[in-house]
Design a protein around this motif. Structure first.
Motif, mmCIF file in Angstrom:
data_model
loop_
_atom_site.group_PDB
_atom_site.id
_atom_site.type_symbol
_atom_site.label_atom_id
_atom_site.label_comp_id
_atom_site.label_asym_id
_atom_site.label_seq_id
_atom_site.Cartn_x
_atom_site.Cartn_y
_atom_site.Cartn_z
ATOM 1 N N TYR A 1 52.260 48.759 44.557
ATOM 2 C CA TYR A 1 52.307 47.324 44.287
ATOM 3 C C TYR A 1 50.998 46.713 44.805
ATOM 4 O O TYR A 1 50.264 45.790 44.410
ATOM 5 C CB TYR A 1 53.515 46.839 44.925
ATOM 6 C CG TYR A 1 53.573 45.259 45.167
ATOM 7 C CD1 TYR A 1 53.538 44.426 44.071
ATOM 8 C CD2 TYR A 1 53.568 44.605 46.411
ATOM 9 C CE1 TYR A 1 53.682 43.000 43.983
ATOM 10 C CE2 TYR A 1 53.633 43.321 46.401
ATOM 11 C CZ TYR A 1 53.594 42.482 45.401
ATOM 12 O OH TYR A 1 53.511 41.194 45.278
ATOM 13 N N ALA A 2 50.647 47.134 46.153
ATOM 14 C CA ALA A 2 49.321 46.755 46.649
ATOM 15 C C ALA A 2 48.239 46.873 45.821
ATOM 16 O O ALA A 2 47.363 46.125 45.633
ATOM 17 C CB ALA A 2 49.121 47.397 48.057
ATOM 18 N N PHE A 3 48.083 48.009 45.096
ATOM 19 C CA PHE A 3 46.824 48.285 44.425
ATOM 20 C C PHE A 3 46.945 47.601 42.939
ATOM 21 O O PHE A 3 45.852 47.175 42.634
ATOM 22 C CB PHE A 3 47.040 49.933 43.936
ATOM 23 C CG PHE A 3 45.685 50.417 43.405
ATOM 24 C CD1 PHE A 3 44.602 50.734 44.371
ATOM 25 C CD2 PHE A 3 45.414 50.274 41.949
ATOM 26 C CE1 PHE A 3 43.367 51.186 43.575
ATOM 27 C CE2 PHE A 3 44.388 50.645 41.365
ATOM 28 C CZ PHE A 3 43.215 51.080 42.322
ATOM 29 N N SER A 4 48.216 47.107 42.815
ATOM 30 C CA SER A 4 48.186 46.306 41.392
ATOM 31 C C SER A 4 47.631 44.711 42.062
ATOM 32 O O SER A 4 46.870 44.219 41.173
ATOM 33 C CB SER A 4 49.467 46.009 40.925
ATOM 34 O OG SER A 4 50.506 45.662 41.835
ATOM 35 N N SER B 1 44.248 43.314 40.265
ATOM 36 C CA SER B 1 44.254 41.780 39.671
ATOM 37 C C SER B 1 43.163 40.922 40.058
ATOM 38 O O SER B 1 42.680 40.058 39.333
ATOM 39 C CB SER B 1 45.516 41.063 40.096
ATOM 40 O OG SER B 1 46.624 41.942 39.540
ATOM 41 N N ALA B 2 42.701 41.151 41.462
ATOM 42 C CA ALA B 2 41.484 40.503 42.054
ATOM 43 C C ALA B 2 41.140 39.111 41.419
ATOM 44 O O ALA B 2 40.310 38.837 40.604
ATOM 45 C CB ALA B 2 40.235 41.307 41.541
ATOM 46 N N GLY B 3 41.825 38.141 42.021
ATOM 47 C CA GLY B 3 41.707 36.889 41.547
ATOM 48 C C GLY B 3 42.722 36.298 40.678
ATOM 49 O O GLY B 3 42.592 34.945 40.314
ATOM 50 N N ARG B 4 43.194 37.043 39.952
ATOM 51 C CA ARG B 4 44.447 36.683 38.911
ATOM 52 C C ARG B 4 45.655 36.855 39.623
ATOM 53 O O ARG B 4 46.774 36.848 38.559
ATOM 54 C CB ARG B 4 43.986 37.686 37.610
ATOM 55 C CG ARG B 4 42.895 37.225 36.924
ATOM 56 C CD ARG B 4 42.482 38.164 35.802
ATOM 57 N NE ARG B 4 42.554 39.591 36.090
ATOM 58 C CZ ARG B 4 41.583 40.409 36.444
ATOM 59 N NH1 ARG B 4 40.316 39.420 36.545
ATOM 60 N NH2 ARG B 4 41.445 41.615 36.790
ATOM 61 N N VAL C 1 49.648 46.978 32.807
ATOM 62 C CA VAL C 1 49.204 47.922 31.745
ATOM 63 C C VAL C 1 48.519 49.045 32.126
ATOM 64 O O VAL C 1 48.626 50.249 31.612
ATOM 65 C CB VAL C 1 48.975 47.336 30.544
ATOM 66 C CG1 VAL C 1 48.453 47.980 29.449
ATOM 67 C CG2 VAL C 1 49.789 46.184 30.073
ATOM 68 N N LEU C 2 47.405 48.684 32.662
ATOM 69 C CA LEU C 2 46.417 49.622 33.063
ATOM 70 C C LEU C 2 47.067 50.827 33.952
ATOM 71 O O LEU C 2 46.880 51.839 33.981
ATOM 72 C CB LEU C 2 45.204 49.047 33.589
ATOM 73 C CG LEU C 2 44.232 48.487 32.927
ATOM 74 C CD1 LEU C 2 42.988 47.719 33.800
ATOM 75 C CD2 LEU C 2 43.842 49.244 31.801
ATOM 76 N N LEU C 3 47.937 50.332 34.841
ATOM 77 C CA LEU C 3 48.468 51.098 35.904
ATOM 78 C C LEU C 3 49.682 51.973 35.531
ATOM 79 O O LEU C 3 50.227 52.922 36.222
ATOM 80 C CB LEU C 3 48.855 50.456 37.096
ATOM 81 C CG LEU C 3 47.557 49.884 38.192
ATOM 82 C CD1 LEU C 3 48.267 49.064 39.157
ATOM 83 C CD2 LEU C 3 47.218 51.143 38.587
#
Length: 279
Positions: free
Chosen positions: A63-66, A70-73, A92-94
């Motif tokens: 969850y933290a990595f997602s 997302s970086a700003g999104r 989707v990528l993860l």
């Protein structure tokens, strides 16, 4: 001079025994003091409390990595259902599952990875709270290794049912958690007696809770139903401690699942990072 015997915990029943016992006097497990069993037992996944923590840590880490991906999104909202939500493409990528990832991108491995992804802070909080409450009961009655099989395969089957039902995008540990509820339901009916009736009433409370949660728009009820069915069937096929002790096959199956899951999650993380760098 008399040699001192070292006391260890049996990797199967977790009771104190001598390391040189040819067979555990409590459960009959052969050579409980063998070094390789120590690595695959007490210091590994036979420790149920440690195992549950590992699963929770993996979910929190993903969850933290997602959120980082997302970086700003990231969706910052006053609505608790959507607060701190990663963006859909990062999920989707993860490894989010559903018809979009599987039919359009052929990401069948998402049936595994989707179990460790969550769409908001509230989503992961309630799922991990449910896991923390249900997992100790399942590990106690079925054993840690059968718990791994029920949790992992129940989640995969839940997402497969969800995919067949046409769900476009789905994530979360709830399918796997529903498999735990299904296994407890089977156990309570199979065992019977006062304890079985108490557990059956407890399962009834969880099922009512699932029904109410299912009224929330966007909840994957197909995944929940698939998980429940899979948990009951797996509980029946694998057996529980009072009927059948955990054996080498259960251990082998569980470690195989852990290795495959770790490999798939590592691959999803690597692919997601490379996609973001390349994009």
């Amino acid at each position: 001079m008399e040699s001192r015997k070292k006391a260890i915990l049996c990797p199967n029943c977790r009771k104190l025994v001598s390391s040189d016992e040819p067979r555990c006097p409590y459960c009959g497990h052969p050579h409980p003091g063998a070094s390789w069993k120590g690595m695959m037992g007490m210091s590994g996944f036979a420790n149920s409390n440690r195992l549950i923590r590992y699963i929770i840590y993996v979910n929190i880490g993903m969850y933290a990595f997602s959120l980082l991906l997302s970086a700003g999104r990231i969706r910052v909202s006053l609505n608790p259902l959507t607060a701190l939500s990663p963006d859909s493409w990062s999920l989707v990528l993860l490894g989010a599952s559903g018809t979009i990832p599987i039919d359009h991108y052929h990401r069948w491995f998402s049936l595994i990875t989707a179990n460790y992804l969550h769409g908001s802070l509230l989503h992961i909080f309630f799922n991990m709270l449910a896991l923390h409450q249900l997992a100790p009961l399942v590990t106690r009655e079925f054993g840690s290794f059968r718990f791994i099989v029920i949790y992992a395969l129940g989640g995969v089957f839940g997402f497969w049912v969800s995919y067949l039902a046409g769900t476009q995008l789905s994530i979360g540990a709830s399918a796997a958690i529903c498999a735990l509820i299904g296994a407890i339901f089977y156990y309570s009916k199979s065992r019977g007696g006062t304890y079985g009736r108490v557990l059956f009433r407890e399962v009834g409370g969880w099922l009512i809770g699932l029904f109410l949660i299912g009224l929330i728009p966007g909840v994957d009820n197909w995944g929940h139903a698939g998980g429940l069915i899979a948990g009951g069937v797996l509980g029946y096929l694998l057996g529980y401690n009072e009927k059948r002790k955990e054996n080498f096959t259960h251990r082998l199956f569980a470690y195989g699942i852990v290795l495959v899951t770790g490999f798939v999650l590592a691959g999803a993380l690597t692919t997601a990072i490379l996609s973001r760098i390349g994009g």
